[in-house]
Scaffold this motif. Structure first.
Motif, PDB file in Angstrom:
ATOM      1  N   LYS A   1      -6.682 -41.849 -65.783  1.00 32.77           N
ATOM      2  CA  LYS A   1      -5.606 -42.120 -66.746  1.00 32.77           C
ATOM      3  C   LYS A   1      -6.213 -42.833 -67.950  1.00 32.77           C
ATOM      4  CE  LYS A   1      -2.540 -40.456 -64.071  1.00 32.77           C
ATOM      5  NZ  LYS A   1      -2.095 -39.136 -64.311  1.00 32.77           N
ATOM      6  N   GLY A   2      -5.512 -42.852 -69.014  1.00 37.32           N
ATOM      7  CA  GLY A   2      -6.022 -43.480 -70.228  1.00 37.32           C
ATOM      8  C   GLY A   2      -5.980 -42.478 -71.357  1.00 37.32           C
ATOM      9  N   SER A   3      -7.056 -42.381 -72.061  1.00 32.17           N
ATOM     10  CA  SER A   3      -7.074 -41.464 -73.194  1.00 32.17           C
ATOM     11  C   SER A   3      -7.422 -40.057 -72.715  1.00 32.17           C
ATOM     12  CB  SER A   3      -8.105 -41.923 -74.227  1.00 32.17           C
ATOM     13  OG  SER A   3      -9.390 -41.908 -73.653  1.00 32.17           O
ATOM     14  N   PRO A   4      -6.481 -39.141 -72.836  1.00 34.28           N
ATOM     15  CA  PRO A   4      -6.779 -37.766 -72.419  1.00 34.28           C
ATOM     16  C   PRO A   4      -7.718 -37.106 -73.419  1.00 34.28           C
ATOM     17  CG  PRO A   4      -4.599 -37.881 -73.367  1.00 34.28           C
ATOM     18  CD  PRO A   4      -5.123 -39.290 -73.308  1.00 34.28           C
ATOM     19  N   ALA A   5      -8.609 -36.332 -72.910  1.00 35.83           N
ATOM     20  CA  ALA A   5      -9.540 -35.595 -73.756  1.00 35.83           C
ATOM     21  C   ALA A   5      -9.629 -34.177 -73.222  1.00 35.83           C
ATOM     22  CB  ALA A   5     -10.909 -36.257 -73.752  1.00 35.83           C
ATOM     23  N   ASP A   6      -9.086 -33.252 -73.975  1.00 35.50           N
ATOM     24  CA  ASP A   6      -9.124 -31.848 -73.599  1.00 35.50           C
ATOM     25  C   ASP A   6     -10.051 -31.111 -74.550  1.00 35.50           C
ATOM     26  OD1 ASP A   6      -7.291 -31.975 -71.442  1.00 35.50           O
ATOM     27  OD2 ASP A   6      -5.648 -32.100 -72.882  1.00 35.50           O
ATOM     28  N   ARG A   7     -10.899 -30.291 -73.977  1.00 35.08           N
ATOM     29  CA  ARG A   7     -11.844 -29.515 -74.770  1.00 35.08           C
ATOM     30  C   ARG A   7     -11.364 -28.078 -74.840  1.00 35.08           C
ATOM     31  NH1 ARG A   7     -16.923 -26.413 -73.976  1.00 35.08           N
ATOM     32  NH2 ARG A   7     -16.340 -26.274 -71.797  1.00 35.08           N
ATOM     33  N   CYS A   8     -11.439 -27.506 -76.017  1.00 38.42           N
ATOM     34  CA  CYS A   8     -11.151 -26.089 -76.209  1.00 38.42           C
ATOM     35  C   CYS A   8     -12.416 -25.454 -76.769  1.00 38.42           C
ATOM     36  CB  CYS A   8      -9.990 -25.888 -77.179  1.00 38.42           C
ATOM     37  SG  CYS A   8      -9.656 -24.144 -77.514  1.00 38.42           S
ATOM     38  N   ALA A   9     -12.891 -24.421 -76.110  1.00 35.82           N
ATOM     39  CA  ALA A   9     -14.061 -23.682 -76.570  1.00 35.82           C
ATOM     40  C   ALA A   9     -13.668 -22.214 -76.718  1.00 35.82           C
ATOM     41  CB  ALA A   9     -15.212 -23.820 -75.585  1.00 35.82           C
ATOM     42  N   ILE A  10     -13.944 -21.660 -77.877  1.00 32.31           N
ATOM     43  CA  ILE A  10     -13.638 -20.256 -78.132  1.00 32.31           C
ATOM     44  C   ILE A  10     -14.946 -19.527 -78.406  1.00 32.31           C
ATOM     45  CG2 ILE A  10     -12.431 -18.600 -79.593  1.00 32.31           C
ATOM     46  CD1 ILE A  10     -10.403 -20.763 -80.228  1.00 32.31           C
ATOM     47  N   LYS A  11     -15.165 -18.439 -77.665  1.00 33.48           N
ATOM     48  CA  LYS A  11     -16.336 -17.599 -77.867  1.00 33.48           C
ATOM     49  C   LYS A  11     -15.871 -16.216 -78.286  1.00 33.48           C
ATOM     50  CE  LYS A  11     -20.447 -15.749 -75.635  1.00 33.48           C
ATOM     51  NZ  LYS A  11     -21.212 -15.675 -74.385  1.00 33.48           N
ATOM     52  N   VAL A  12     -16.424 -15.735 -79.389  1.00 29.31           N
ATOM     53  CA  VAL A  12     -16.087 -14.411 -79.900  1.00 29.31           C
ATOM     54  C   VAL A  12     -17.359 -13.577 -79.879  1.00 29.31           C
ATOM     55  CG1 VAL A  12     -15.203 -13.099 -81.860  1.00 29.31           C
ATOM     56  CG2 VAL A  12     -14.296 -15.379 -81.384  1.00 29.31           C
ATOM     57  N   VAL A  13     -17.316 -12.470 -79.148  1.00 32.06           N
ATOM     58  CA  VAL A  13     -18.452 -11.555 -79.087  1.00 32.06           C
ATOM     59  C   VAL A  13     -18.224 -10.477 -80.141  1.00 32.06           C
ATOM     60  CG1 VAL A  13     -19.757  -9.946 -77.644  1.00 32.06           C
ATOM     61  CG2 VAL A  13     -18.781 -12.023 -76.649  1.00 32.06           C
ATOM     62  N   ILE A  14     -19.161 -10.394 -81.075  1.00 33.25           N
ATOM     63  CA  ILE A  14     -19.042  -9.474 -82.202  1.00 33.25           C
ATOM     64  C   ILE A  14     -20.054  -8.347 -82.012  1.00 33.25           C
ATOM     65  CG2 ILE A  14     -19.124  -9.265 -84.712  1.00 33.25           C
ATOM     66  CD1 ILE A  14     -18.704 -12.290 -84.845  1.00 33.25           C
ATOM     67  N   SER A  15     -19.633  -7.116 -82.247  1.00 28.75           N
ATOM     68  CA  SER A  15     -20.515  -5.953 -82.120  1.00 28.75           C
ATOM     69  C   SER A  15     -21.703  -6.095 -83.065  1.00 28.75           C
ATOM     70  CB  SER A  15     -19.771  -4.672 -82.471  1.00 28.75           C
ATOM     71  OG  SER A  15     -18.696  -4.470 -81.608  1.00 28.75           O
ATOM     72  N   ARG A  16     -22.887  -5.881 -82.523  1.00 30.37           N
ATOM     73  CA  ARG A  16     -24.139  -5.894 -83.286  1.00 30.37           C
ATOM     74  C   ARG A  16     -24.388  -7.206 -84.026  1.00 30.37           C
ATOM     75  NH1 ARG A  16     -21.624  -1.173 -84.184  1.00 30.37           N
ATOM     76  NH2 ARG A  16     -21.054  -1.751 -86.303  1.00 30.37           N
ATOM     77  N   HIS A  17     -23.842  -8.323 -83.523  1.00 29.89           N
ATOM     78  CA  HIS A  17     -24.059  -9.650 -84.106  1.00 29.89           C
ATOM     79  C   HIS A  17     -24.233 -10.654 -82.981  1.00 29.89           C
ATOM     80  CE1 HIS A  17     -22.025  -7.656 -87.465  1.00 29.89           C
ATOM     81  NE2 HIS A  17     -22.591  -8.563 -88.250  1.00 29.89           N
ATOM     82  N   GLU A  18     -24.649 -11.834 -83.343  1.00 34.40           N
ATOM     83  CA  GLU A  18     -24.681 -12.917 -82.367  1.00 34.40           C
ATOM     84  C   GLU A  18     -23.258 -13.387 -82.116  1.00 34.40           C
ATOM     85  OE1 GLU A  18     -27.314 -16.122 -83.133  1.00 34.40           O
ATOM     86  OE2 GLU A  18     -28.941 -14.808 -83.774  1.00 34.40           O
ATOM     87  N   SER A  19     -23.010 -13.894 -80.935  1.00 37.86           N
ATOM     88  CA  SER A  19     -21.682 -14.410 -80.591  1.00 37.86           C
ATOM     89  C   SER A  19     -21.408 -15.689 -81.373  1.00 37.86           C
ATOM     90  CB  SER A  19     -21.590 -14.708 -79.104  1.00 37.86           C
ATOM     91  OG  SER A  19     -21.758 -13.527 -78.370  1.00 37.86           O
ATOM     92  N   VAL A  20     -20.125 -15.938 -81.609  1.00 39.55           N
ATOM     93  CA  VAL A  20     -19.687 -17.151 -82.280  1.00 39.55           C
ATOM     94  C   VAL A  20     -19.055 -18.047 -81.222  1.00 39.55           C
ATOM     95  CG1 VAL A  20     -18.068 -18.090 -83.970  1.00 39.55           C
ATOM     96  CG2 VAL A  20     -19.310 -15.982 -84.473  1.00 39.55           C
ATOM     97  N   LEU A  21     -19.488 -19.312 -81.147  1.00 35.03           N
ATOM     98  CA  LEU A  21     -18.956 -20.264 -80.187  1.00 35.03           C
ATOM     99  C   LEU A  21     -18.591 -21.544 -80.925  1.00 35.03           C
ATOM    100  CD1 LEU A  21     -18.387 -21.120 -77.241  1.00 35.03           C
ATOM    101  CD2 LEU A  21     -20.725 -21.979 -77.179  1.00 35.03           C
ATOM    102  N   VAL A  22     -17.322 -21.975 -80.756  1.00 35.82           N
ATOM    103  CA  VAL A  22     -16.841 -23.206 -81.384  1.00 35.82           C
ATOM    104  C   VAL A  22     -16.153 -24.036 -80.316  1.00 35.82           C
ATOM    105  CG1 VAL A  22     -15.329 -24.188 -83.136  1.00 35.82           C
ATOM    106  CG2 VAL A  22     -16.529 -22.061 -83.610  1.00 35.82           C
ATOM    107  N   GLU A  23     -16.443 -25.356 -80.305  1.00 36.06           N
ATOM    108  CA  GLU A  23     -15.817 -26.280 -79.356  1.00 36.06           C
ATOM    109  C   GLU A  23     -15.165 -27.422 -80.111  1.00 36.06           C
ATOM    110  OE1 GLU A  23     -18.942 -27.621 -76.842  1.00 36.06           O
ATOM    111  OE2 GLU A  23     -18.993 -25.771 -75.686  1.00 36.06           O
ATOM    112  N   VAL A  24     -13.973 -27.828 -79.650  1.00 43.87           N
ATOM    113  CA  VAL A  24     -13.242 -28.944 -80.248  1.00 43.87           C
ATOM    114  C   VAL A  24     -12.652 -29.775 -79.118  1.00 43.87           C
ATOM    115  CG1 VAL A  24     -11.263 -29.595 -81.664  1.00 43.87           C
ATOM    116  CG2 VAL A  24     -12.689 -27.680 -82.347  1.00 43.87           C
ATOM    117  N   VAL A  25     -12.693 -31.105 -79.272  1.00 41.86           N
ATOM    118  CA  VAL A  25     -12.093 -32.023 -78.304  1.00 41.86           C
ATOM    119  C   VAL A  25     -10.929 -32.727 -78.979  1.00 41.86           C
ATOM    120  CG1 VAL A  25     -12.469 -34.059 -76.877  1.00 41.86           C
ATOM    121  CG2 VAL A  25     -14.270 -32.356 -77.099  1.00 41.86           C
ATOM    122  N   ASP A  26      -9.782 -32.759 -78.294  1.00 37.85           N
ATOM    123  CA  ASP A  26      -8.590 -33.414 -78.815  1.00 37.85           C
ATOM    124  C   ASP A  26      -7.784 -33.921 -77.627  1.00 37.85           C
ATOM    125  OD1 ASP A  26      -6.309 -34.218 -80.315  1.00 37.85           O
ATOM    126  OD2 ASP A  26      -6.766 -32.683 -81.806  1.00 37.85           O
ATOM    127  N   ALA A  27      -6.737 -34.692 -77.926  1.00 38.65           N
ATOM    128  CA  ALA A  27      -5.901 -35.268 -76.875  1.00 38.65           C
ATOM    129  C   ALA A  27      -5.003 -34.235 -76.207  1.00 38.65           C
ATOM    130  CB  ALA A  27      -5.060 -36.401 -77.444  1.00 38.65           C
TER     131      ALA A  27
END
Length: 141
Positions: A84-110
């Protein structure tokens, strides 16, 4: 493995289809009008309303790049666990793009929804940059 000779000009439908709706071999690159979107969780309660929101928002933000996107994975994780206390939830989104490197972004919020909102905005910009890099390289040649 033989590659399809079909044109990539086919327009895809909005995102939000369950991942692995059809095996990749059956879907091919452009045979299906749908882009798979998987929502995965770890120690976070994600209700149906949030899943629908994620699918709708991802379709709105990334739909313009649908021809280049192979799949999208959204991961939610509770970083603090059962403490209990300060909640910290992480959201990570990975997008696989044809003929490109994948894009990965992570954000932490309450809140998982707030983390997703910040994350999807960053993913949209990152995908746009990744695709524009290829266009500018092609112009230089």
């Amino acid at each position: 493995m033989a590659r399809s000779t079909r044109s990539h000009a086919t327009r895809r439908a909005p995102m939000g289809v369950a991942a692995n709706a059809a095996p990749r071999a059956e879907r091919g690159r452009t045979d299906s009008p749908e882009t798979p979107l998987a929502v995965r969780t770890k120690d976070v309660e994600v209700d149906e309303a949030l899943r629908e929101y994620v699918a709708k928002r991802a379709g709105f933000k990334l739909g313009k790049f649908a021809e280049a996107i192979e799949r999208i994975t959204v991961r939610f994780e509770d970083l603090n666990g059962p403490k209990k206390g300060s909640p910290a939830d992480r959201c990570a989104i990975k997008v696989v793009i044809s003929r490109h490197e994948s894009v990965l972004v992570e954000v932490v919020d309450a809140d998982p929804r707030a983390a997703f909102d910040k994350c999807i905005d960053s993913v949209e910009r990152a995908v746009r940059r990744a695709l524009e890099k290829t266009k500018s390289k092609a112009r230089r040649r």
